[in-house]
Design a protein around this motif. Structure first.
Motif, PDB file in Angstrom:
ATOM      1  N   ASP A   1      28.469  73.626  56.951  1.00  0.00           N
ATOM      2  CA  ASP A   1      28.580  75.068  57.108  1.00  0.00           C
ATOM      3  C   ASP A   1      27.423  75.852  56.490  1.00  0.00           C
ATOM      4  O   ASP A   1      27.308  77.060  56.714  1.00  0.00           O
ATOM      5  CB  ASP A   1      29.896  75.569  56.508  1.00  0.00           C
ATOM      6  CG  ASP A   1      31.107  75.196  57.360  1.00  0.00           C
ATOM      7  OD1 ASP A   1      30.911  74.918  58.558  1.00  0.00           O
ATOM      8  OD2 ASP A   1      32.229  75.169  56.819  1.00  0.00           O
TER       9      ASP A   1
ATOM     10  N   PRO B   1      33.561  67.638  57.402  1.00  0.00           N
ATOM     11  CA  PRO B   1      33.941  68.656  58.389  1.00  0.00           C
ATOM     12  C   PRO B   1      33.315  70.012  58.101  1.00  0.00           C
ATOM     13  O   PRO B   1      33.134  70.416  56.949  1.00  0.00           O
ATOM     14  CB  PRO B   1      35.463  68.710  58.245  1.00  0.00           C
ATOM     15  CG  PRO B   1      35.726  68.309  56.825  1.00  0.00           C
ATOM     16  CD  PRO B   1      34.661  67.308  56.485  1.00  0.00           C
ATOM     17  N   GLY B   2      32.977  70.695  59.171  1.00  0.00           N
ATOM     18  CA  GLY B   2      32.519  72.073  59.095  1.00  0.00           C
ATOM     19  C   GLY B   2      33.328  72.925  60.042  1.00  0.00           C
ATOM     20  O   GLY B   2      34.113  72.406  60.838  1.00  0.00           O
ATOM     21  N   LYS B   3      33.133  74.218  59.984  1.00  0.00           N
ATOM     22  CA  LYS B   3      33.871  75.110  60.861  1.00  0.00           C
ATOM     23  C   LYS B   3      33.472  74.923  62.319  1.00  0.00           C
ATOM     24  O   LYS B   3      34.296  75.064  63.222  1.00  0.00           O
ATOM     25  CB  LYS B   3      33.637  76.563  60.437  1.00  0.00           C
ATOM     26  CG  LYS B   3      34.220  76.902  59.073  1.00  0.00           C
ATOM     27  CD  LYS B   3      33.902  78.338  58.682  1.00  0.00           C
ATOM     28  CE  LYS B   3      34.442  78.673  57.301  1.00  0.00           C
ATOM     29  NZ  LYS B   3      34.073  80.061  56.878  1.00  0.00           N
ATOM     30  N   THR B   4      32.183  74.627  62.545  1.00  0.00           N
ATOM     31  CA  THR B   4      31.687  74.529  63.918  1.00  0.00           C
ATOM     32  C   THR B   4      31.169  73.148  64.286  1.00  0.00           C
ATOM     33  O   THR B   4      31.026  72.832  65.468  1.00  0.00           O
ATOM     34  CB  THR B   4      30.554  75.542  64.145  1.00  0.00           C
ATOM     35  OG1 THR B   4      29.537  75.335  63.149  1.00  0.00           O
ATOM     36  CG2 THR B   4      31.071  76.970  64.029  1.00  0.00           C
TER      37      THR B   4
ATOM     38  N   GLN C   1      27.134  69.300  53.681  1.00  0.00           N
ATOM     39  CA  GLN C   1      27.942  70.499  53.899  1.00  0.00           C
ATOM     40  C   GLN C   1      27.456  71.204  55.170  1.00  0.00           C
ATOM     41  O   GLN C   1      26.502  71.994  55.146  1.00  0.00           O
ATOM     42  CB  GLN C   1      27.851  71.434  52.689  1.00  0.00           C
ATOM     43  CG  GLN C   1      28.472  70.828  51.431  1.00  0.00           C
ATOM     44  CD  GLN C   1      28.481  71.779  50.246  1.00  0.00           C
ATOM     45  OE1 GLN C   1      28.120  72.951  50.360  1.00  0.00           O
ATOM     46  NE2 GLN C   1      28.898  71.263  49.101  1.00  0.00           N
TER      47      GLN C   1
ATOM     48  N   ASP D   1      30.012  68.456  67.756  1.00  0.00           N
ATOM     49  CA  ASP D   1      29.820  69.904  67.817  1.00  0.00           C
ATOM     50  C   ASP D   1      31.093  70.523  68.382  1.00  0.00           C
ATOM     51  O   ASP D   1      31.411  70.348  69.555  1.00  0.00           O
ATOM     52  CB  ASP D   1      28.612  70.227  68.693  1.00  0.00           C
ATOM     53  CG  ASP D   1      28.243  71.704  68.681  1.00  0.00           C
ATOM     54  OD1 ASP D   1      29.116  72.533  68.343  1.00  0.00           O
ATOM     55  OD2 ASP D   1      27.094  72.035  69.020  1.00  0.00           O
ATOM     56  N   LYS D   2      31.826  71.242  67.553  1.00  0.00           N
ATOM     57  CA  LYS D   2      33.110  71.807  67.952  1.00  0.00           C
ATOM     58  C   LYS D   2      32.971  73.124  68.712  1.00  0.00           C
ATOM     59  O   LYS D   2      33.969  73.677  69.163  1.00  0.00           O
ATOM     60  CB  LYS D   2      33.999  71.992  66.723  1.00  0.00           C
ATOM     61  CG  LYS D   2      34.365  70.663  66.074  1.00  0.00           C
ATOM     62  CD  LYS D   2      35.344  70.806  64.935  1.00  0.00           C
ATOM     63  CE  LYS D   2      34.693  71.314  63.683  1.00  0.00           C
ATOM     64  NZ  LYS D   2      35.594  71.221  62.500  1.00  0.00           N
ATOM     65  N   THR D   3      31.730  73.591  68.878  1.00  0.00           N
ATOM     66  CA  THR D   3      31.502  74.818  69.651  1.00  0.00           C
ATOM     67  C   THR D   3      31.352  74.524  71.141  1.00  0.00           C
ATOM     68  O   THR D   3      31.219  75.448  71.940  1.00  0.00           O
ATOM     69  CB  THR D   3      30.231  75.546  69.163  1.00  0.00           C
ATOM     70  OG1 THR D   3      29.073  74.767  69.531  1.00  0.00           O
ATOM     71  CG2 THR D   3      30.254  75.747  67.666  1.00  0.00           C
TER      72      THR D   3
ATOM     73  N   ASP E   1      31.105  68.788  62.818  1.00  0.00           N
ATOM     74  CA  ASP E   1      31.435  67.740  61.851  1.00  0.00           C
ATOM     75  C   ASP E   1      30.319  66.697  61.844  1.00  0.00           C
ATOM     76  O   ASP E   1      29.780  66.352  62.902  1.00  0.00           O
ATOM     77  CB  ASP E   1      32.746  67.030  62.215  1.00  0.00           C
ATOM     78  CG  ASP E   1      33.952  67.952  62.157  1.00  0.00           C
ATOM     79  OD1 ASP E   1      33.863  69.020  61.517  1.00  0.00           O
ATOM     80  OD2 ASP E   1      34.993  67.590  62.750  1.00  0.00           O
TER      81      ASP E   1
END
Length: 218
Positions: A49, A11-14, A47, A72-74, A16
């Motif tokens: 991020d 997982p990343g902030k923006t 990673q 893409d969570k953005t 996965d």
């Protein structure tokens, strides 16, 4: 592989990234990419991020086996099929497909195989129809030349249905370009049966040798 974890999500902030170990044949398109998205020996090795979202998408989409995919969570672009459906006949290796792929009769797999897949053509994979690098252990030899040209039509878009037949070839229906291992666009057409037993005398095409070879698809 019952009971063994096969899917790993980083997982990343923006964005996965997910890796399906069943499909990975360690071509290393990810590990050799510039930057630090994937670093061998690091925990975790992926990673998201540390890399821009657009670069994450681009590197993941390099994976030729479909083992890597992303979310893409953005709300940015999702992976889209390549403009043409293509298959590269790898030297002494698998069939590398790209495009709008529908591999028939499979349980749910990594989303990546809708766009990218490495399918066995040596007959020895323990994860048929996917390649698992068994061609190396069995000494499969074929340099990826293609002698036939198919029809004069130029392959276009649309779904490519790939049907792994019982104890027989991969039957492909839909516009398709076949490339030699050397990169030449060799065959164009919309219906073809490709060898996956390793015994055809007319590789990459099926010539019925799977019968005499006793090929088993299970």
């Amino acid at each position: 592989m019952s009971g063994k974890k096969v899917h790993f999500t980083y997982p990343g902030k923006t964005i996965d990234v997910t890796w399906d170990s069943r499909l990975c044949i360690h071509v290393a398109e990810c590990g050799r990419a510039a930057g630090e998205l994937f670093v061998d020996g690091r925990d975790p090795w992926c990673q998201p991020d540390v890399t821009k979202v657009a670069q994450v998408r681009e590197i993941v989409e390099r994976c030729p086996s479909g083992a890597l995919s992303y979310v893409d969570k953005t709300g940015g672009p999702v992976e889209m099929p390549a403009v043409d459906n293509t298959v590269v006949v790898a030297c002494n290796g698998p069939l590398f497909f790209r495009g709008n792929l529908h591999i028939e009769g499979l349980v749910k797999r990594s989303p990546g195989v809708r766009f990218r897949a490495a399918l066995c053509r040596c007959g020895a994979s323990k994860n048929k129809p996917f390649c698992d690098n068994s061609h190396e252990a069995v000494g499969f030899k074929d340099y990826g030349a293609v002698g036939e040209t198919g029809s004069p039509q130029v392959a276009g878009d649309g779904e490519l249905r790939i049907m792994p037949t019982h104890n027989g070839p991969l039957v492909c229906k839909g516009h398709l370009r076949i490339y030699t291992a050397a990169g030449r666009a060799a065959w164009f057409g919309s219906t073809v049966a490709l060898c996956r037993c390793g015994a055809s005398k007319n590789k990459p095409f099926c010539d019925g040798s799977h019968v005499a070879a006793g090929f088993r698809s299970d």
